[in-house]
Scaffold this motif. Sequence first.
Motif, mmCIF file in Angstrom:
data_model
loop_
_atom_site.group_PDB
_atom_site.id
_atom_site.type_symbol
_atom_site.label_atom_id
_atom_site.label_comp_id
_atom_site.label_asym_id
_atom_site.label_seq_id
_atom_site.Cartn_x
_atom_site.Cartn_y
_atom_site.Cartn_z
ATOM 1 N N MET A 173 0.848 -1.178 0.000
ATOM 2 C CA MET A 173 0.000 0.000 0.000
ATOM 3 C C MET A 173 0.892 1.239 0.000
ATOM 4 O O MET A 173 1.956 1.243 0.605
ATOM 5 C CB MET A 173 -0.907 -0.037 1.237
ATOM 6 N N LYS A 174 0.436 2.280 -0.653
ATOM 7 C CA LYS A 174 1.144 3.559 -0.701
ATOM 8 C C LYS A 174 0.409 4.576 0.176
ATOM 9 O O LYS A 174 -0.785 4.448 0.429
ATOM 10 C CB LYS A 174 1.211 4.080 -2.144
ATOM 11 N N VAL A 175 1.124 5.614 0.607
ATOM 12 C CA VAL A 175 0.529 6.638 1.471
ATOM 13 C C VAL A 175 -0.698 7.274 0.817
ATOM 14 O O VAL A 175 -1.720 7.489 1.470
ATOM 15 C CB VAL A 175 1.574 7.711 1.852
ATOM 16 N N SER A 176 -0.643 7.546 -0.476
ATOM 17 C CA SER A 176 -1.771 8.194 -1.158
ATOM 18 C C SER A 176 -3.041 7.340 -1.137
ATOM 19 O O SER A 176 -4.132 7.853 -1.354
ATOM 20 C CB SER A 176 -1.405 8.537 -2.597
ATOM 21 N N GLU A 177 -2.917 6.048 -0.842
ATOM 22 C CA GLU A 177 -4.071 5.149 -0.809
ATOM 23 C C GLU A 177 -4.711 5.050 0.570
ATOM 24 O O GLU A 177 -5.734 4.394 0.731
ATOM 25 C CB GLU A 177 -3.643 3.745 -1.249
ATOM 26 N N LEU A 178 -4.126 5.678 1.581
ATOM 27 C CA LEU A 178 -4.668 5.610 2.938
ATOM 28 C C LEU A 178 -6.023 6.306 3.010
ATOM 29 O O LEU A 178 -6.219 7.367 2.425
ATOM 30 C CB LEU A 178 -3.698 6.234 3.938
ATOM 31 N N LYS A 179 -6.930 5.696 3.740
ATOM 32 C CA LYS A 179 -8.294 6.218 3.905
ATOM 33 C C LYS A 179 -8.617 6.336 5.386
ATOM 34 O O LYS A 179 -8.130 5.543 6.199
ATOM 35 C CB LYS A 179 -9.314 5.288 3.242
ATOM 36 N N PRO A 180 -9.476 7.297 5.761
ATOM 37 C CA PRO A 180 -9.863 7.451 7.170
ATOM 38 C C PRO A 180 -10.478 6.169 7.739
ATOM 39 O O PRO A 180 -11.251 5.493 7.072
ATOM 40 C CB PRO A 180 -10.902 8.568 7.144
ATOM 41 N N ARG A 181 -10.080 5.854 8.966
ATOM 42 C CA ARG A 181 -10.616 4.731 9.732
ATOM 43 C C ARG A 181 -10.395 3.388 9.048
ATOM 44 O O ARG A 181 -11.211 2.480 9.170
ATOM 45 C CB ARG A 181 -12.080 4.946 10.049
ATOM 46 N N ALA A 182 -9.280 3.252 8.340
ATOM 47 C CA ALA A 182 -8.954 2.005 7.657
ATOM 48 C C ALA A 182 -7.639 1.453 8.194
ATOM 49 O O ALA A 182 -6.807 2.197 8.702
ATOM 50 C CB ALA A 182 -8.850 2.241 6.157
ATOM 51 N N SER A 183 -7.474 0.145 8.062
ATOM 52 C CA SER A 183 -6.193 -0.443 8.452
ATOM 53 C C SER A 183 -5.162 -0.099 7.390
ATOM 54 O O SER A 183 -5.498 0.209 6.254
ATOM 55 C CB SER A 183 -6.330 -1.955 8.630
ATOM 56 N N ALA A 184 -3.882 -0.144 7.790
ATOM 57 C CA ALA A 184 -2.832 0.282 6.878
ATOM 58 C C ALA A 184 -1.569 -0.536 7.083
ATOM 59 O O ALA A 184 -1.098 -0.694 8.196
ATOM 60 C CB ALA A 184 -2.523 1.763 7.102
ATOM 61 N N THR A 185 -1.041 -1.054 5.996
ATOM 62 C CA THR A 185 0.279 -1.667 5.973
ATOM 63 C C THR A 185 1.054 -0.912 4.917
ATOM 64 O O THR A 185 0.704 -0.951 3.732
ATOM 65 C CB THR A 185 0.182 -3.172 5.654
ATOM 66 N N VAL A 186 2.082 -0.178 5.371
ATOM 67 C CA VAL A 186 2.762 0.753 4.483
ATOM 68 C C VAL A 186 4.223 0.904 4.901
ATOM 69 O O VAL A 186 4.551 0.736 6.081
ATOM 70 C CB VAL A 186 2.019 2.116 4.485
ATOM 71 N N THR A 187 5.087 1.198 3.942
ATOM 72 C CA THR A 187 6.492 1.488 4.220
ATOM 73 C C THR A 187 6.708 2.978 4.007
ATOM 74 O O THR A 187 6.339 3.512 2.955
ATOM 75 C CB THR A 187 7.415 0.670 3.291
ATOM 76 N N VAL A 188 7.253 3.652 5.027
ATOM 77 C CA VAL A 188 7.406 5.108 4.980
ATOM 78 C C VAL A 188 8.779 5.529 5.485
ATOM 79 O O VAL A 188 9.434 4.801 6.230
ATOM 80 C CB VAL A 188 6.321 5.813 5.827
ATOM 81 N N LYS A 189 9.175 6.719 5.066
ATOM 82 C CA LYS A 189 10.414 7.328 5.534
ATOM 83 C C LYS A 189 10.070 8.393 6.566
ATOM 84 O O LYS A 189 9.139 9.177 6.366
ATOM 85 C CB LYS A 189 11.169 7.946 4.365
#
Length: 129
Positions: A1-17
């Motif tokens: 998943m990418k940061v731009s795909e994040l949605k409110p109140r959703a689970s997230a698996t993402v790699t970030v700096k």
Amino acid sequence: MKVSELKPRASATVTVKVLKLGEAKQVTNKDGSLHKVSDVLVGDDTGSILMSLWDDNIGKVSENDVIDVNNGYVSVVRGSMRLTLGREGKMEKSTQTIENVNTENNLSDKKVEDTGYRGGGFRRSYRRY
């Protein structure tokens, strides 16, 4: 998943700096317990978002670290999205690299509606006769 795909109140698996560490603030929980929280700006090539780190997790990251957030959660705080670990989430230093971060698309700067809905389907009420 990418940061731009994040949605409110959703689970997230993402790699970030990690771009910028915020000051830790002491807050009082609803039950009266004291905690520390720090908002950290994180992102990838598609966007950025503030990530709220709590208590012991505050000292686990430094600027320019790349971290994997697994089973995190996107909360809404005063109309602004925040990435958090929540109850089930985990973070660890990543083996991936992120060279460029898109700070122009900061999801935390965009106002979102906080419906208060936390998922889980609908409620049923049963009557006994």
